[in-house]
Design an enzyme around this catalytic site. Structure first.
Site, PDB file in Angstrom:
ATOM      1  CG  PHE A 246      -1.776  -1.255   1.356  1.00 25.85           C
ATOM      2  CD1 PHE A 246      -2.672  -1.639   0.361  1.00 25.85           C
ATOM      3  CD2 PHE A 246      -1.627  -2.075   2.465  1.00 25.85           C
ATOM      4  CE1 PHE A 246      -3.402  -2.814   0.475  1.00 25.85           C
ATOM      5  CE2 PHE A 246      -2.355  -3.256   2.586  1.00 25.85           C
ATOM      6  CZ  PHE A 246      -3.241  -3.628   1.593  1.00 25.85           C
ATOM      7  CD  GLU A 250       7.094   4.385  -3.766  1.00 26.22           C
ATOM      8  OE1 GLU A 250       5.885   4.535  -3.526  1.00 26.22           O
ATOM      9  OE2 GLU A 250       7.726   5.105  -4.562  1.00 26.22           O
ATOM     10  NE  ARG A 328       0.945  10.175  -8.168  1.00 24.88           N
ATOM     11  CZ  ARG A 328       0.601   9.838  -9.408  1.00 24.88           C
ATOM     12  NH1 ARG A 328      -0.601  10.124  -9.873  1.00 24.88           N
ATOM     13  NH2 ARG A 328       1.448   9.211 -10.201  1.00 24.88           N
ATOM     14  NE  ARG A 360      -5.157   0.649  -3.283  1.00 25.36           N
ATOM     15  CZ  ARG A 360      -5.803  -0.486  -3.039  1.00 25.36           C
ATOM     16  NH1 ARG A 360      -6.093  -0.835  -1.812  1.00 25.36           N
ATOM     17  NH2 ARG A 360      -6.168  -1.275  -4.025  1.00 25.36           N
ATOM     18  CB  THR A 458       4.746  12.843 -10.781  1.00 19.94           C
ATOM     19  OG1 THR A 458       5.408  12.594  -9.542  1.00 19.94           O
ATOM     20  CG2 THR A 458       3.256  12.558 -10.617  1.00 19.94           C
ATOM     21  CB  ALA A 527       3.348   5.354  -9.598  1.00 18.34           C
ATOM     22  CD  GLU A 730      -1.118   5.001  -6.492  1.00 19.61           C
ATOM     23  OE1 GLU A 730      -0.595   5.724  -5.648  1.00 19.61           O
ATOM     24  OE2 GLU A 730      -0.727   4.955  -7.686  1.00 19.61           O
TER      25      GLU A 730
END
Ligand code: MOS
Length: 774
Positions: A246, A250, A328, A360, A458, A527, A730
């Site tokens: 989730f 990362e 984001r 997420r 991004t 992502a 997501e």
């Protein structure tokens, strides 16, 4: 339009060839999951003599370490060694975007739960006992727990970012309506079922192999190499699967892997480090809380003419992924609406909480909550429904986003109109009106929640992936990519792609572990882009192999290559099945010394973004959808249920309907949880109060909406998506934002004097206060 197949239709047909399997496949991990056979880090067969680690962390949120006494802990029978920053041979630095995060605290601690030392012992039990014997003396420094406090003190992670389109200042003067306000959205605990952990083992010549529960094997590899002061080729990272990520794995799977590797490096012995739930909750960051302000200007016909927002992101004590998440937020600050004049600003505020991290939606949900709040506020003040404002402002083809990208293949209105008609919004509203007229102790509320979410990292340079495909001499296939399976079903999707291209059954295909030695320099699985990037690379590799095999087949069958097709495990010539089978073809290819391995590289075309201008085309495409959420509030207790969530979702052309439906349902529940019941609490000293499942409530099977219906919107799909099947990880989380506003509408039905507040989560306590507020 067609309805989703019910689960019973999703037959698991292992031996059927891909084409028919394309839509109806189940997550191939389901079988081993329910039997308890799926392997996680904690299931690794450990070597004899393996040590176990427990992290000693700061019992204060901010202060100077005056003294630490490890002597009693060291003296405990079974304790092997205690590692601190002094034992780091390379750099004591694990920061990704900004190098501002030590692996172990040196002289100062910045958050409650900050790692100070790693205790390594014969057993985890002994290491825990030893931890309790450590004496520490910390001189307190002032603690910042909120973004506003940080802003007031000038405590920031980096420089603010700002997007702008049009001329919002001038336009506000011409608006018929202008409203301003504040919002707050709280953090969210990832609560992956498998807590953070790693196992490090020494191989030959100073090489260390790390089995890690990470979404980003390459980050673990490169940061371990940095901390140990060795080259990356000395570190191998392997991931079988995660019990949930989730976003929480990362970046934040890294420190534990590095610590295990550090101990392994010094002891030349395997070391296992798994956080228990309490340690995990206390030491790791969460979704970022945001304190935001907005100003919205509308014309007399409810067009949003101008929108201004400032987002204060509570980043925690180090950057982690905060700058990317902040970005984001700006990308998604106008959600599914076209606003011609926009100025948004995000400030990453440095506080004394654990570094907050990916979750997420990655800052998108926080941005979207603010514009939905602004719309709700405007609607309430003007005396119209929020729906009336939402509807006239939906994105259209060729509208410009505030970051300069032109909206193409827009499905915002399509999903909105489809949701209204398929689910018969008039009847739904009429039923609610009637119910509310006839009931005083229960009230219902309804809301529509449109979503628009951009797909791609991004950070443009991260949008690439590789696949390594082997065809073994018996015709079976092994595939390695950078995709990390974390329950989202990406391995199943990779298998489908290979089965589709080779036209062989999926039981001939194996998805290998994600391993930095086989696939290097990878972006994390994040992502929502994992299936697209790794799937495209897999597709390319498989296609190259097929081209090569067609030449072999044309030589064997003495026909032109163009007439050949691989189908149902056989070679077809001009549409007719030949005698040549897949297996025989592979054998001959071997004898002819044809390479049966291919490595392909995919980099998303067309995307770009210029951070100096804050303009560009950062997203490969967008995902759209609309949800209609209805709730019933118990006006005596403040408790509530969600009666139904009806969604029209843009899957593109789903390649795996069962998996994608699972993603929508799971994301929806997680989004509703964030907006309604999950309440992270830190006290003023920065200590996590919601530090267990007794004090932190997440949605369970009893609190998910009773009736969830998801209808795919019919489109041509998008070629930038894998097999036209759009990213799904997501985007659907943001349907959950509607839950907040549905509750508000129910409260208003009971208490017309209710003064709208935008302070998520909307817990039953807040609902109760709203019901009886004057
Ligand atoms: Mo995900 S929140 O991009 O790891």
């Amino acid at each position: 339009m067609h309805k989703n197949k019910s689960n019973s239709d999703l037959d698991f047909k292992l031996n059927e060839v891909s084409i028919s399997l394309k839509q109806s496949i189940k997550n191939l991990d389901s079988h081993t999951h329910v039997r308890g056979e799926s392997l996680y880090v904690d299931d690794v067969n450990i070597r004899q003599g393996t040590f176990h680690g427990v992290v000693f962390d700061s019992p204060k949120a901010h202060g100077i370490i005056k003294h630490i006494d490890y002597s009693k802990a060291r003296a405990l029978e079974g304790v092997e060694r205690i590692f601190t920053y002094k034992d780091v041979p390379g750099k004591n630095q694990i920061g990704g975007i900004i190098p501002d995060e030590p692996l172990f605290a040196e002289n100062e601690v910045h958050f409650w739960g900050m790692p100070i030392a790693l205790i390594v012992a014969e057993s985890e039990f002994i290491a825990r006992q030893a931890r309790a014997l450590i004496d520490i003396n910390i001189e307190d420094l002032p603690v910042i727990t909120t973004a506003k406090q940080a802003k007031a003190k000038g405590s920031f992670i980096n420089a603010p970012r700002s997007f702008s389109l049009g001329d919002f200042k001038k336009v506000f003067n011409d608006c018929k309506y202008v409203f301003e306000g504040e919002t707050f959205s709280n953090g969210q605990e990832h609560l992956y079922i498998e807590s953070q952990g790693a196992y490090a083992e020494p191989l030959e010549n100073g090489t260390i192999k790390i089995t890690s529960s990470t979404q980003g094997p390459t980050s673990v590899q490169s940061i371990t190499a940095r901390v140990l002061g060795v080259a990356m080729h000395k570190i191998e990272v392997d991931v079988t699967r995660l019990g949930g990520g989730f976003g929480g794995k990362e970046d934040q799977a890294t420190p534990w892997a590095v610590m295990a590797a550090l101990a392994c490096y010094h002891l030349n012995q395997s070391v296992k480090l798994i956080l228990n739930r309490h340690d995990d909750l206390r030491m790791t960051g969460k979704r970022h809380p945001y304190e935001s302000t907005y100003k919205i200007g509308l014309s007399k016909d409810l067009k949003i003419m101008a929108y201004e927002a400032e987002f204060l992101q509570n980043s925690g004590a180090a950057a982690d992924l905060s700058p990317a998440i902040a970005e984001r937020t700006l990308f998604h600050s106008t959600n599914s609406y076209f606003v011609p004049n926009v100025t948004t600003k995000v400030i990453s505020c440095k506080t004394n909480l654990p570094p907050n991290t990916a979750f997420r939606g990655f800052g998108g949900p926080q941005g979207m909550f603010v514009i939905e709040s602004a719309i709700a506020k405007a609607a309430s003040e003007i005396g119209v429904s929020a729906r009336a404002i939402q509807e006239v402002n939906l994105l259209d083809e060729n509208d410009t986003f505030s970051y300069g990208q032109i909206a193409k293949k827009v499905e915002a209105k399509n999903t909105w109109d489809s949701a209204k008609s398929i689910f018969d919004i008039e009847t739904l509203e009429k039923d609610i009106e009637d119910f509310n007229k006839n009931n005083n102790s229960f009230k219902k509320g309804l809301t529509l929640m449109p979503i628009t979410f951009g797909i791609s990292f991004t950070n443009t340079p991260m949008n690439h992936a590789r696949a390594l495909v082997h065809i073994y001499l018996d015709g079976s296939v092994g595939i390695s990519t950078a995709a990390v399976e974390m329950g989202q079903g990406v391995n199943t999707k990779m298998m489908q792609i290979a089965a589709d291209v080779f036209s062989i059954p999926i039981d001939k295909i194996k998805i290998e572990t994600t391993n930095t030695t086989r696939v290097a320099n990878t972006s994390p699985s994040a992502a929502s882009s994992t299936a697209d990037l790794n799937g495209k690379a897999t597709l390319m590799a498989c296609n190259s192999l097929v081209e090569r095999l067609k030449i072999v087949a044309s030589e064997i069958l003495k026909v032109s290559k163009d007439t050949i097709e691989l189908k149902n495990e056989s070679v077809y010539v001009k549409g007719e099945k030949s005698e040549l089978t897949w297996t025989a073809l592979i054998s001959v290819a071997m004898l002819k010394r044809v390479a049966l391995t291919e490595n392909a590289h995919y980099a998303t075309p067309e995307i770009h973004f210029d951070k100096t201008k804050e303009k560009g085309h950062p997203f490969a495409y967008h995902v759209y959808g609309t949800a209609i959420i209805t709730t019933t509030v118990d006006c005596t207790r403040g408790t509530y249920e969600f009666d139904s969530v009806k969604i029209v979702h843009d899957y593109g052309k789903s390649m795996s309907e069962g998996i994608d439906l699972g993603q929508v349902e799971g994301a929806l529940a997680q989004g509703i949880g964030w907006m309604t019941m999950e309440e992270i609490a830190y006290n003023d000293e920065g200590r996590l109060l919601s530090n267990a499942l007794s004090t932190y409530k997440i949605p369970d099977i009893f609190s998910v909406p009773k009736d969830v219906e998801v209808i795919p919107v019919e489109t041509d799909g998008n070629d930038m998506a894998i097999l036209k099947s759009k990213a799904v990880g997501e985007p659907p989380l943001m349907y959950g934002i509607g839950a907040y506003f549905a509750l508000q509408n129910a409260i208003k039905a009971f208490n017309p004097k209710y003064d709208l507040k935008f302070h998520a989560p909307m817990t039953p306590e807040k609902v109760l206060m709203g019901l009886y507020s004057k």
